[in-house]
Design a protein around this motif. Structure first.
Motif, short mmCIF file in Angstrom:
data_model
loop_
_atom_site.label_atom_id
_atom_site.label_comp_id
_atom_site.label_asym_id
_atom_site.label_seq_id
_atom_site.Cartn_x
_atom_site.Cartn_y
_atom_site.Cartn_z
N ILE A 2 -0.24 7.42 9.68
CA ILE A 2 -0.55 6.08 9.18
C ILE A 2 -0.10 5.03 10.20
O ILE A 2 -0.79 4.01 10.40
CB ILE A 2 0.07 5.84 7.77
N PHE A 18 -6.69 5.00 3.40
CA PHE A 18 -7.80 4.09 3.72
C PHE A 18 -9.00 4.88 4.24
O PHE A 18 -10.09 4.33 4.37
CB PHE A 18 -7.37 3.08 4.79
N GLY A 19 -8.75 6.15 4.62
CA GLY A 19 -9.83 6.96 5.19
C GLY A 19 -9.85 6.91 6.71
O GLY A 19 -10.86 7.25 7.32
N LYS A 31 15.68 16.06 9.74
CA LYS A 31 14.85 15.16 10.55
C LYS A 31 15.59 13.84 10.73
O LYS A 31 16.26 13.38 9.80
CB LYS A 31 13.51 14.90 9.84
N SER A 81 0.84 -1.19 0.00
CA SER A 81 0.00 0.00 0.00
C SER A 81 0.88 1.24 0.00
O SER A 81 1.80 1.35 0.80
CB SER A 81 -0.89 0.00 1.24
P1 NAP Z 1 1.26 10.33 7.39
O1 NAP Z 1 1.14 11.76 7.79
O2 NAP Z 1 1.47 9.35 8.45
O3 NAP Z 1 -0.01 9.88 6.55
C1 NAP Z 1 -1.05 10.75 6.13
C2 NAP Z 1 -2.12 9.92 5.50
O4 NAP Z 1 -1.67 9.40 4.26
C3 NAP Z 1 -2.52 8.69 6.32
O5 NAP Z 1 -3.42 9.01 7.35
C4 NAP Z 1 -3.10 7.81 5.24
O6 NAP Z 1 -4.39 8.25 4.86
C5 NAP Z 1 -2.19 8.09 4.07
N1 NAP Z 1 -1.05 7.16 3.99
C6 NAP Z 1 0.23 7.34 4.40
N2 NAP Z 1 0.98 6.29 4.10
C7 NAP Z 1 0.17 5.41 3.48
C8 NAP Z 1 0.36 4.10 2.91
N3 NAP Z 1 1.57 3.52 2.90
N4 NAP Z 1 -0.72 3.49 2.35
C9 NAP Z 1 -1.93 4.10 2.33
N5 NAP Z 1 -2.17 5.31 2.84
C10 NAP Z 1 -1.12 5.96 3.42
O7 NAP Z 1 2.42 10.12 6.36
P2 NAP Z 1 2.83 10.88 5.02
O8 NAP Z 1 1.82 11.95 4.70
O9 NAP Z 1 3.14 9.85 4.01
O10 NAP Z 1 4.20 11.56 5.43
C11 NAP Z 1 4.41 12.32 6.62
C12 NAP Z 1 5.86 12.71 6.71
O11 NAP Z 1 6.68 11.54 6.63
C13 NAP Z 1 6.32 13.56 5.56
O12 NAP Z 1 6.13 14.90 5.84
C14 NAP Z 1 7.78 13.18 5.45
O13 NAP Z 1 8.51 13.91 6.39
C15 NAP Z 1 7.82 11.79 5.88
N6 NAP Z 1 7.94 10.89 4.74
C16 NAP Z 1 9.11 10.80 4.08
C17 NAP Z 1 9.26 9.91 3.05
C18 NAP Z 1 10.59 9.79 2.39
O14 NAP Z 1 11.46 10.58 2.61
N7 NAP Z 1 10.77 8.79 1.56
C19 NAP Z 1 8.23 9.12 2.65
C20 NAP Z 1 7.02 9.23 3.30
C21 NAP Z 1 6.91 10.11 4.35
P3 NAP Z 1 -5.74 7.66 5.51
O15 NAP Z 1 -5.82 8.22 6.89
O16 NAP Z 1 -6.79 8.16 4.58
O17 NAP Z 1 -5.62 6.17 5.51
#
Ligand code: NAP
Length: 258
Positions: free
Chosen positions: A82, A53-54, A198, A33
């Motif tokens: 997540i 997923f919501g 970070k 996912s």
């Molecule tokens: P998050 O804030 O934890 O997730 C926000 C929403 O995105 C979750 O509530 C979910 O939506 C959806 N989501 C996240 N990951 C998912 C997955 N694998 N499958 C399905 N839905 C997913 O995470 P984020 O927005 O991905 O990232 C937050 C922070 O993490 C970023 O600002 C960044 O600093 C860091 N990040 C870094 C990397 C990288 O450098 N490679 C990658 C990812 C994140 P629902 O609530 O609707 O289910």
């Protein structure tokens, strides 16, 4: 007999390596996912769903509909939402959960960092007049825009996705450099005095940290967000062992991480 079905919350290099190894072992049915934040993600070697997923309750319902037997959360250490959601969903749906979280960075001997809890605290921690190399990502620049007494040199992957930048916020477009020498050259050219980053961990993104330490820049390190308790491993081999133990199939060790 029905094979175990495993959901892998992906988006990191560890998730990709784990997906490759699980597909190669061919002992479980794997669904990955992705959040859908990346415009053209490199395909994973298994069935992949894209998008949120919501929330936790719909995720728990999704587990039941798709008859998920285990979940592995291999998302980024800063993806706190997540990771919290999957804990609640796994509990509600009574599905075993493993978190795969790469170890955090630690400072080199004699090179203490200033650790702060979040980006707002990082913005507040820089002294007036500093030139700060910022690697927190283009979507997370807001906390720094108000500090016009500091020059923020922000590395962003795609400047077209970043809002208007005030004069004290300089954007450098491009990915992290591969080596500490290249990162050091960039920091020197920008006359950086500080680094704000970070604590993502992992070797791929460590070059900037090694460069900043070598140049004796002051380092302001944003700590990982707190996550709910979950069974956690630090590497792909250990995650494979967890799958093998749970579902009874042997898996060969390879990446050396416990
Ligand atoms: P998050 O804030 O934890 O997730 C926000 C929403 O995105 C979750 O509530 C979910 O939506 C959806 N989501 C996240 N990951 C998912 C997955 N694998 N499958 C399905 N839905 C997913 O995470 P984020 O927005 O991905 O990232 C937050 C922070 O993490 C970023 O600002 C960044 O600093 C860091 N990040 C870094 C990397 C990288 O450098 N490679 C990658 C990812 C994140 P629902 O609530 O609707 O289910």
């Amino acid at each position: 007999m029905r094979r175990p079905k495993v959901l892998l919350l992906a988006g990191t290099s560890e998730a990709r390596r784990l997906a490759e190894r699980l597909v190669e072992a061919d002992t479980v049915d794997l669904i990955a996912s992705l959040a859908g934040a990346t415009r053209a993600p490199k395909p994973l070697p298994c069935e992949t769903r894209i998008g949120g997923f919501g929330g936790a309750d719909p995720m728990a319902a999704w587990f039941k509909t798709h008859r998920i037997d285990a979940v592995i959360d291999a998302t980024h250490p800063f993806a706190a939402q997540i990771s919290a959601n999957v804990c609640a969903a796994a509990f509600a749906a009574n599905v075993p959960l493993l978190r795969l979280e790469r170890p955090a960075w630690t400072s080199s001997p004699g090179r203490a960092w200033r650790e702060v809890a979040d980006l707002r605290a990082a913005a507040a921690a820089a002294p007036s007049g500093a030139r700060v190399f910022l690697t927190t990502g283009g979507s997370e620049l807001d906390p720094f825009r108000d500090r016009s007494d500091v020059i923020w040199i922000a590395r962003v992957l795609d400047r077209s996705r970043v809002g208007a930048d005030p004069p004290h916020l300089r954007l450098i477009e491009g990915p992290p450099r591969q080596s500490a020498a290249e990162e050091a050259a960039l920091m020197t050219a920008e006359r950086a005095t500080h680094l704000v980053t970070k604590n993502a961990g992992g070797s791929a993104a460590r070059a900037k940290l090694d460069a900043a330490e070598a140049l004796r820049l002051s380092i302001i390190m944003v700590a990982r967000p707190p996550l709910p308790a979950a069974e956690t491993v630090g590497g792909v081999d250990a995650a494979l062992t967890w799958v093998a133990t749970r579902f009874g199939q042997p898996v060969q060790k390879r990446d050396g991480l416990a």
